[in-house]
Enzyme design. Structure first.
Site, short mmCIF file in Angstrom:
data_model
loop_
_atom_site.label_atom_id
_atom_site.label_comp_id
_atom_site.label_asym_id
_atom_site.label_seq_id
_atom_site.Cartn_x
_atom_site.Cartn_y
_atom_site.Cartn_z
N ASN A 10 30.27 6.93 -19.65
CA ASN A 10 30.47 7.73 -20.86
C ASN A 10 29.09 8.25 -21.27
O ASN A 10 28.29 7.51 -21.82
CB ASN A 10 31.07 6.84 -21.96
CG ASN A 10 31.14 7.54 -23.31
OD1 ASN A 10 30.95 8.76 -23.40
ND2 ASN A 10 31.41 6.78 -24.36
N TRP A 11 28.86 9.52 -20.94
CA TRP A 11 27.53 10.08 -21.18
C TRP A 11 27.25 10.33 -22.67
O TRP A 11 26.13 10.59 -23.05
CB TRP A 11 27.36 11.39 -20.41
CG TRP A 11 27.22 11.23 -18.93
CD1 TRP A 11 27.37 10.08 -18.20
CD2 TRP A 11 26.88 12.26 -17.99
NE1 TRP A 11 27.15 10.35 -16.87
CE2 TRP A 11 26.85 11.67 -16.71
CE3 TRP A 11 26.61 13.63 -18.10
CZ2 TRP A 11 26.55 12.41 -15.55
CZ3 TRP A 11 26.33 14.35 -16.96
CH2 TRP A 11 26.29 13.75 -15.70
N LYS A 12 28.31 10.34 -23.47
CA LYS A 12 28.17 10.67 -24.91
C LYS A 12 27.45 12.03 -25.07
O LYS A 12 27.62 12.89 -24.21
CB LYS A 12 27.46 9.53 -25.64
CG LYS A 12 28.12 8.18 -25.37
CD LYS A 12 27.66 7.08 -26.28
CE LYS A 12 28.38 5.78 -25.89
NZ LYS A 12 28.13 4.69 -26.81
N HIS A 57 37.56 6.47 -28.96
CA HIS A 57 36.29 5.72 -28.90
C HIS A 57 35.87 5.34 -30.33
O HIS A 57 36.10 6.09 -31.27
CB HIS A 57 35.22 6.58 -28.23
CG HIS A 57 33.97 5.83 -27.93
ND1 HIS A 57 33.02 5.57 -28.89
CD2 HIS A 57 33.53 5.25 -26.79
CE1 HIS A 57 32.04 4.86 -28.34
NE2 HIS A 57 32.31 4.66 -27.08
N GLU A 73 33.15 5.49 -31.77
CA GLU A 73 32.31 6.50 -32.45
C GLU A 73 33.17 7.63 -33.02
O GLU A 73 32.86 8.19 -34.08
CB GLU A 73 31.25 7.03 -31.46
CG GLU A 73 30.16 5.98 -31.25
CD GLU A 73 29.47 6.02 -29.89
OE1 GLU A 73 29.56 7.04 -29.18
OE2 GLU A 73 28.85 4.99 -29.53
N GLU A 108 36.19 -2.42 -26.29
CA GLU A 108 34.79 -2.19 -26.62
C GLU A 108 34.49 -2.76 -28.00
O GLU A 108 34.69 -2.07 -29.01
CB GLU A 108 34.48 -0.70 -26.61
CG GLU A 108 34.68 -0.04 -25.26
CD GLU A 108 33.80 1.20 -25.09
OE1 GLU A 108 33.09 1.28 -24.10
OE2 GLU A 108 33.81 2.06 -26.00
N GLY A 119 25.96 -0.02 -27.49
CA GLY A 119 24.63 0.55 -27.69
C GLY A 119 23.65 -0.39 -28.36
O GLY A 119 22.57 0.02 -28.77
N SER A 152 27.32 -2.33 -23.83
CA SER A 152 26.06 -2.80 -23.22
C SER A 152 26.25 -3.42 -21.84
O SER A 152 25.59 -4.40 -21.50
CB SER A 152 25.34 -3.77 -24.18
OG SER A 152 25.04 -3.13 -25.41
N GLY A 175 25.06 3.83 -22.22
CA GLY A 175 23.65 4.02 -21.91
C GLY A 175 23.29 3.86 -20.44
O GLY A 175 22.56 4.69 -19.87
P1 PGA Z 1 27.02 1.28 -24.20
O1 PGA Z 1 28.25 2.20 -24.66
O2 PGA Z 1 27.26 0.92 -22.76
O3 PGA Z 1 25.80 2.14 -24.37
O4 PGA Z 1 27.01 0.09 -25.08
C1 PGA Z 1 29.55 1.93 -24.24
C2 PGA Z 1 30.49 2.94 -24.83
O5 PGA Z 1 30.30 3.33 -25.99
O6 PGA Z 1 31.46 3.36 -24.18
#
Ligand code: PGA
Length: 252
Positions: A9-11, A95, A97, A167, A173, A212, A234
């Protein structure tokens, strides 16, 4: 046995030049035929680039969100059919976010899941509790609410060609990964919740862990019986890390 899946997931990250270097580095390491599915969910403006570079390879591509609407006066939205037009296989839905920063409710996330399925995409439905909810002992209640929203929208059979990603918000993150036991416990709960509606669907459903994930902790997480791969933020931006995570999924 369920198949394993590793999704990046590049965000909100990337550029034409940077993406090309990253994808070419992944292509050098990830072969065309492999038992562990691999995909990258890139920002929508780069989907055409992803298709051009990844078509015919062992790496699928997808988006990070989609509209619940099919077409019409919805400025700024991208439909499931548009994602299919660009060769997407996957789309991330709900997600945390999107939920916390953009006001997406369980109902909206469930509608997006249905829209994705109707378009022929494989949705990756994200669920997970915040730290506050976990500390208040509400983890199961939150997961149940999020899963039930999905079951109400489409029934258990709607999950037949979808994926779920657990998640925990406190692990995203933050560098604070859930322990393998914590991930497995939550994911067993999710599977049981779905299994109460349809045991077969629950048994076949890949449930990914996200939060993470790194090459260094992936093997332990993926060795758990209810962890069928990862949704990686990340670390998916660093070729060596992402390839290491993908490899860890093949070593159970
Ligand atoms: P992260 O993000 O690996 O940077 O913790 C995971 C995600 O939000 O899908």
């Amino acid at each position: 046995m369920r198949s394993k899946v590793v999704v990046g997931n590049w965000k909100l990250n990337g550029s034409l030049a940077g993406n090309e270097a990253l994808l070419k580095a992944l292509l050098r390491e990830i072969p065309r035929d492999n038992p562990v599915a691999c995909a990258v969910c890139v920002p929508s403006p780069y989907l055409a680039q992803a298709r051009a570079l990844l078509e015919g390879s062992g790496i699928a591509w997808g988006a990070q969100d989609l509209s619940r609407h099919d077409h019409g006066a919805y400025t700024g939205e991208v439909s499931g059919a548009m994602l299919v037009d660009l060769g997407c296989r996957y789309v991330i839905v709900g997600h945390s976010e999107r939920r916390t920063l953009f006001g997406e409710t369980d109902a909206i996330a469930a509608q997006k899941y249905v829209a994705a399925r109707n378009a022929g995409l494989t949705p990756i439905y994200c669920v997970g509790e915040t730290l506050e909810e976990r500390e208040r002992g509400q983890m199961q209640a939150v997961l149940a609410r999020q899963v039930d929203a999905l079951l109400a929208g489409y029934g258990a059979t709607g999950l037949e060609r979808g994926l779920v990603a657990y998640e925990p918000v406190w692990a995203i993150g933050t560098g604070k990964t859930a322990t393998a036991a914590q991930a497995d416990e939550a994911q067993a709960f999710i599977r049981a919740r779905i299994g109460a509606k349809d045991a077969g669907v629950a048994e076949r459903l890949p449930i990914l862990y996200g939060g993470s994930v790194k090459a260094a902790n992936a093997k332990e997480l993926f060795a758990m019986p209810n962890v069928d791969g990862g949704l990686v933020g990340g670390a998916s931006l660093v070729a060596e890390e992402f390839v290491g995570i993908w490899r860890a999924a093949g070593s159970r």
